[in-house]
Design an enzyme around this catalytic site. Structure first.
Site, PDB file in Angstrom:
ATOM      1  N   HIS A 129       0.834  -1.222   0.000  1.00 31.63           N
ATOM      2  CA  HIS A 129       0.000   0.000   0.000  1.00 31.63           C
ATOM      3  C   HIS A 129       0.859   1.259   0.000  1.00 31.63           C
ATOM      4  O   HIS A 129       0.397   2.300   0.470  1.00 31.63           O
ATOM      5  CB  HIS A 129      -0.951   0.032   1.206  1.00 31.63           C
ATOM      6  CG  HIS A 129      -1.663  -1.259   1.458  1.00 31.63           C
ATOM      7  ND1 HIS A 129      -2.865  -1.583   0.877  1.00 31.63           N
ATOM      8  CD2 HIS A 129      -1.301  -2.335   2.203  1.00 31.63           C
ATOM      9  CE1 HIS A 129      -3.233  -2.791   1.270  1.00 31.63           C
ATOM     10  NE2 HIS A 129      -2.287  -3.276   2.067  1.00 31.63           N
TER      11      HIS A 129
ATOM     12  N   SER B 128      14.272  22.157 -15.790  1.00 31.60           N
ATOM     13  CA  SER B 128      13.068  22.936 -16.046  1.00 31.60           C
ATOM     14  C   SER B 128      13.495  24.276 -16.633  1.00 31.60           C
ATOM     15  O   SER B 128      14.542  24.814 -16.270  1.00 31.60           O
ATOM     16  CB  SER B 128      12.317  23.163 -14.737  1.00 31.60           C
ATOM     17  OG  SER B 128      11.515  24.323 -14.834  1.00 31.60           O
TER      18      SER B 128
ATOM     19  N   LYS C  61      15.527  22.111 -10.710  1.00 30.60           N
ATOM     20  CA  LYS C  61      14.860  20.874 -11.106  1.00 30.60           C
ATOM     21  C   LYS C  61      15.765  19.868 -11.787  1.00 30.60           C
ATOM     22  O   LYS C  61      16.640  20.213 -12.571  1.00 30.60           O
ATOM     23  CB  LYS C  61      13.726  21.209 -12.081  1.00 30.60           C
ATOM     24  CG  LYS C  61      12.504  21.726 -11.369  1.00 30.60           C
ATOM     25  CD  LYS C  61      11.817  20.626 -10.610  1.00 30.60           C
ATOM     26  CE  LYS C  61      10.315  20.801 -10.719  1.00 30.60           C
ATOM     27  NZ  LYS C  61       9.635  19.634 -10.232  1.00 30.60           N
TER      28      LYS C  61
ATOM     29  N   GLU D 143       9.320   8.814 -16.789  1.00 33.12           N
ATOM     30  CA  GLU D 143       7.910   9.152 -17.025  1.00 33.12           C
ATOM     31  C   GLU D 143       7.474   8.768 -18.440  1.00 33.12           C
ATOM     32  O   GLU D 143       6.336   8.340 -18.663  1.00 33.12           O
ATOM     33  CB  GLU D 143       7.685  10.646 -16.791  1.00 33.12           C
ATOM     34  CG  GLU D 143       7.777  10.996 -15.312  1.00 33.12           C
ATOM     35  CD  GLU D 143       7.786  12.499 -15.062  1.00 33.12           C
ATOM     36  OE1 GLU D 143       7.405  12.894 -13.960  1.00 33.12           O
ATOM     37  OE2 GLU D 143       8.178  13.270 -15.957  1.00 33.12           O
TER      38      GLU D 143
END
Ligand code: ARG
Length: 457
Positions: free
Chosen positions: A153, A274, A280, A287
């Site tokens: 979980h 970024s 960043k 992804e």
């Protein structure tokens, strides 16, 4: 190529909807291989003459050189790769070119080409997956006893080792490779010679063409041969399942790279910055692997929907079989390569992993097991006692292993000082020594098996 019974040419839109050359040009090598095998067999069987077959083979060699040098001519009027090649052959060698299509139809031709293409795709994927497995096994070996939290979980559950976690993905990829091999074995029958749908009256030798093209045998039913795309669906289904595994691993990298976790530091080579936030370092490659898995599953559904409800034998719908397979294969190959690179080069912040494993009362099960093993308490009662201990630890903001013995004995006096040996995360992982468990000794044994299977030693 088929204009004899037509008085007029096709409308421009007909030409456009009908043409597959913009995508099936990718089959050019397989198409040449199929044509060579076919014409050699025709000559051997006395169906075309030696000189005609030599002229055809020489023309195909020239076309191969042209395709390598200049790519395939994408003229929509030539419809598909089969007609484009035959058209060019006619330009090069004249009327003898017309003999190549004896005892053959584009229906068995494309079925053969596409099987050959998917077979090559499977071999490429298998090689990529073997590299990914090697990367996983090598990194698992480096971290066979680095303790990290195991989650259920996404809540800290029990300590495991990073080596164990990485080897879980080795297992998934092992199953993927076996699924691709199953698909390859089923695929490896040759439809060539089934002609349009009914077979042919020419005395062809289907065993010869099958053997020359590396197939195990010819297919046994001409109707099935030209209308079967199971091999492409098998590929897409195996690719879908494989991409799910890559996506899950990618998702773990995304989570692990986030600041609250900090379990990994992704290499510059697989991160992006970024344009506005200078601090960043985004896990874009991971992804995109996660995103691509959705598109691969979409490709699988696309061909499933195309094939659903098609009567025997060939229907033009089946021309739509290729774009989803090509797309899925490109995305899968890229995803495998990107994940392999990330696994090879990511640095694992094992101190953070260890601290997280210490933090979440991850050895509570070890305490309950100790109460059963040493104090002879039934598991359900031990579970209850341990829950009370966890509540105490939470109140004192303390790890289980740091609780004072008197406090533990206030909860249950059957607890004694030996309990602390069971509460450390190292003791916890070392104790999980059942086959396939997370104990470093088990993980090392599985790594040794894997290295052997992969020929790494
Ligand atoms: N381009 C076609 C395809 O990919 C080749 C087969 C054409 N056959 C036919 N009967 N029109 O499906």
């Amino acid at each position: 190529m088929w204009g004899g019974r037509f008085a007029e040419g096709p409308a421009a839109v007909m030409r456009e909807i009908n043409a597959s050359i913009p995508f099936d040009k990718r089959l050019w090598q397989q198409d040449l291989a199929g044509s060579r095998a076919h014409v050699r067999m025709l000559a051997k069987q006395g169906i075309v003459t030696g000189p005609d077959s030599s002229a055809i083979l020489a023309g195909l060699d020239r076309i191969e050189g042209e395709y390598i040098a200049n790519g395939v001519n994408e003229d929509l009027a030539l419809e598909d790769i089969h007609m484009a090649t035959e058209h060019r052959l006619a330009e090069l060698i004249g009327p003898a070119a017309g003999r190549l299509h004896t005892a053959r139809s584009r229906n068995d031709q494309v079925a053969t080409d596409f099987r050959l293409w998917v077979r090559d795709a499977i071999d490429a994927v298998d090689a990529g997956l073997a590299s990914l497995q090697k990367a996983l096994v090598a990194r698992a070996g480096d971290h066979a006893d680095a303790v990290m939290p195991g989650f259920t979980h996404l809540q800290v559950a029990q300590p495991v080792t990073l080596g164990h976690h990485l080897m879980a993905y080795y297992e998934m990829i092992r199953r993927d490779r076996s699924r691709f091999q199953d698909a390859r074995a089923r695929l490896n029958e040759c439809p060539l010679g089934s002609a349009a749908l009914a077979g042919t009256g020419f005395p062809i030798d289907r065993h010869a063409t099958a053997a020359e093209l590396g197939f195990a045998r010819p297919t046994d039913n001409s109707l099935d041969s030209v209308s079967d795309r199971d091999f492409a669906l098998d590929y897409l289904m195996a690719a879908t399942q494989c991409s799910l595994h890559l996506s899950r691993l990618a998702e773990e990298f995304v989570i692990w790279a986030s600041q609250p976790y900090g379990f990994v530091s992704l290499p510059d080579a697989y991160s992006t910055g970024s344009s506005i936030m200078p601090q960043k370092r985004n896990p874009d490659a991971a992804e995109l692997v996660r995103g691509h898995s959705g598109r691969i599953a979409g490709a699988m559904i696309s061909l499933t929907m195309t094939m659903k409800g098609l009567p025997l034998a060939y229907s033009k719908d089946m021309q739509d079989d290729k774009p989803p397979v090509f797309e899925a294969h490109d995305l899968l190959a890229l995803s495998i390569a990107a994940m392999t690179g990330m696994v090879e080069t990511t640095s694992f912040v094992t101190a953070k992993m260890r601290a997280a494993a210490e933090a979440g009362f991850s050895t509570a099960t070890d305490l309950a097991d100790w109460l059963v093993r040493v104090a002879g308490i039934p598991f359900r009662e031990a579970h209850h006692i341990t829950g009370t201990v966890v509540r105490l630890a939470e109140r004192h903001n303390s790890a289980l292993v740091d609780l004072p013995l008197e406090k533990l004995r206030e909860i249950d006096e059957r607890i004694d000082g030996r309990v602390f040996e069971a509460l450390s995360i190292d003791a916890s992982v070392a104790s999980r020594s059942s086959h396939g468990g997370t104990a470093p000794q088990q993980v090392r044994a599985r790594i040794a098996d894997a290295r052997k299977a992969l020929g790494m030693d």
